[in-house]
Write a protein that holds these residues in place. Sequence first.
Motif, short mmCIF file in Angstrom:
data_model
loop_
_atom_site.label_atom_id
_atom_site.label_comp_id
_atom_site.label_asym_id
_atom_site.label_seq_id
_atom_site.Cartn_x
_atom_site.Cartn_y
_atom_site.Cartn_z
N LEU A 128 15.81 -12.37 -33.00
CA LEU A 128 15.33 -11.24 -32.21
C LEU A 128 15.13 -10.00 -33.07
CD1 LEU A 128 17.41 -11.52 -28.91
CD2 LEU A 128 14.96 -11.92 -29.20
N LEU A 129 16.07 -9.72 -33.95
CA LEU A 129 15.93 -8.55 -34.82
C LEU A 129 14.76 -8.73 -35.79
CD1 LEU A 129 19.68 -7.81 -35.62
CD2 LEU A 129 18.17 -6.60 -34.05
N PHE A 130 14.53 -9.95 -36.23
CA PHE A 130 13.39 -10.21 -37.11
C PHE A 130 12.07 -9.93 -36.39
CE2 PHE A 130 10.05 -13.12 -38.51
CZ PHE A 130 9.96 -12.79 -39.86
N TRP A 131 11.92 -10.45 -35.16
CA TRP A 131 10.69 -10.22 -34.40
C TRP A 131 10.55 -8.74 -34.01
CZ3 TRP A 131 6.93 -13.50 -34.58
CH2 TRP A 131 7.19 -14.86 -34.75
N PHE A 132 11.67 -8.08 -33.79
CA PHE A 132 11.61 -6.67 -33.43
C PHE A 132 11.11 -5.82 -34.60
CE2 PHE A 132 13.64 -2.51 -32.49
CZ PHE A 132 13.08 -2.30 -31.23
N ALA A 152 9.22 -4.33 -26.50
CA ALA A 152 10.58 -4.87 -26.56
C ALA A 152 10.71 -6.11 -25.67
CB ALA A 152 11.58 -3.80 -26.12
N VAL A 153 10.08 -6.08 -24.50
CA VAL A 153 10.11 -7.25 -23.62
C VAL A 153 9.33 -8.40 -24.24
CG1 VAL A 153 9.49 -8.14 -21.34
CG2 VAL A 153 10.40 -5.82 -21.57
N GLY A 154 8.18 -8.11 -24.87
CA GLY A 154 7.41 -9.15 -25.54
C GLY A 154 8.19 -9.79 -26.68
N VAL A 155 8.91 -8.98 -27.43
CA VAL A 155 9.75 -9.51 -28.51
C VAL A 155 10.82 -10.43 -27.93
CG1 VAL A 155 11.49 -8.88 -30.21
CG2 VAL A 155 9.34 -7.62 -30.10
N ALA A 156 11.42 -10.04 -26.81
CA ALA A 156 12.45 -10.87 -26.18
C ALA A 156 11.87 -12.21 -25.73
CB ALA A 156 13.06 -10.13 -25.00
N VAL A 157 10.68 -12.18 -25.14
CA VAL A 157 10.05 -13.43 -24.67
C VAL A 157 9.75 -14.34 -25.85
CG1 VAL A 157 8.00 -14.40 -23.57
CG2 VAL A 157 9.11 -12.40 -22.58
N VAL A 158 9.14 -13.79 -26.91
CA VAL A 158 8.78 -14.61 -28.07
C VAL A 158 10.03 -15.18 -28.74
CG1 VAL A 158 7.75 -14.53 -30.37
CG2 VAL A 158 6.60 -13.42 -28.47
N GLY A 159 11.01 -14.31 -29.00
CA GLY A 159 12.20 -14.77 -29.70
C GLY A 159 12.98 -15.81 -28.93
N LEU A 160 13.21 -15.56 -27.65
CA LEU A 160 13.97 -16.51 -26.84
C LEU A 160 13.21 -17.82 -26.63
CD1 LEU A 160 15.50 -14.16 -24.11
CD2 LEU A 160 16.67 -15.17 -26.07
N VAL A 228 19.43 -9.55 -25.35
CA VAL A 228 18.24 -8.71 -25.55
C VAL A 228 18.59 -7.23 -25.37
CG1 VAL A 228 16.69 -10.56 -24.84
CG2 VAL A 228 17.46 -8.89 -23.15
N SER A 229 19.79 -6.94 -24.91
CA SER A 229 20.18 -5.53 -24.76
C SER A 229 20.24 -4.84 -26.12
CB SER A 229 21.54 -5.43 -24.06
OG SER A 229 22.55 -6.09 -24.80
N VAL A 230 20.38 -5.61 -27.21
CA VAL A 230 20.45 -4.99 -28.53
C VAL A 230 19.10 -4.43 -28.97
CG1 VAL A 230 22.32 -6.51 -29.23
CG2 VAL A 230 19.98 -7.16 -29.75
N ILE A 231 18.01 -4.87 -28.33
CA ILE A 231 16.69 -4.32 -28.65
C ILE A 231 16.18 -3.47 -27.49
CG2 ILE A 231 16.08 -6.12 -30.30
CD1 ILE A 231 14.50 -7.52 -28.12
N ALA A 232 17.11 -2.95 -26.69
CA ALA A 232 16.82 -1.98 -25.63
C ALA A 232 15.95 -2.54 -24.52
CB ALA A 232 16.18 -0.72 -26.22
N VAL A 233 16.06 -3.82 -24.22
CA VAL A 233 15.42 -4.40 -23.04
C VAL A 233 16.35 -4.19 -21.87
CG1 VAL A 233 14.54 -6.50 -21.97
CG2 VAL A 233 14.12 -6.07 -24.39
#
Length: 287
Positions: A128-132, A152-160, A228-233
């Motif tokens: 997640l941090l890499f995609w962020f 941030a939501v898009g990063v969460a979707v892609v990473g997860l 995903v809370s770590v990337i402010a989602v």
Amino acid sequence: MSATLSSPSKTPSPAPVDPVGTPPRIVPARRTGQWTAAAVVLVLVGLGLDSVVRNEAFQWDVVADYFTSTAVLRGLWLTLWLTALVMVLGFALGTLLAVMRLSANPVLRAVSWGYVWFFRSTPILVQLLFWFNIGALYPQVFGVRTVNLLSAVGVAVVGLTLHEAAYAAEVVRGGILSVERGQLEAAQSLGLGRWRRLRRIVLPQAMRSIVPPAGNMLIGTLKGTSIVSVIAVQDLLYSVQLVYHRTYQVVPLLLVATLWYVAVTSLLSVGQHYVEKHYARGTAGAR
């Protein structure tokens, strides 16, 4: 004549014979240890529940006030939406990877194996941090700035999704391998094509082996979205964090998130039971 010879001989009396058909007496086994252990456990559970309910530090009145608040329900909705989307996309990609892994093409097998190996070897938080921070490596993609391409939501979707697909691939592959070889041979004798055999013969039977681990993955994904809370989602956990950063009521707000996770997980477990029961029809596992 001696006394020994003159004394009458004593013949043993015959043993009593039970009437025919009389059942033997059954004495129930005494389970003193089991009942004692059960009583001790119940007492300990009762004491634990009593300490939780009566402890004023839990602030149950605050829990009740925030349990259905707008911010919490908004975060809950995002958590549920994110879980559903990641599971659908993850299993779609995972099914493709499983088919590639079982292909006769060595290139497809190698690519699928490498994907699963890499994403299962890397912690989801690192992914997640890499995609962020992907914008640091690729500032633009197809002429579009990366920071504008992935929120941030898009990063969460892609990473997860990418992470979930690696595990879903192994679940689907295991389910496909559980189908008897004779079923495939029978389908081939009927002249069914490869994709039709997979869709009509293999997958319906493989679902018996796929559904239990898939249900566990669904519950794990629901709880795993909290990362995903770590990337402010603003999922459920992040929403309660925003509240207790303002009110300093950490424990009751964490209890709000915990109760919602427990409630949703319980509903998913019930749904998983009935789905497993549906696909187990006609087998020894149906109950």
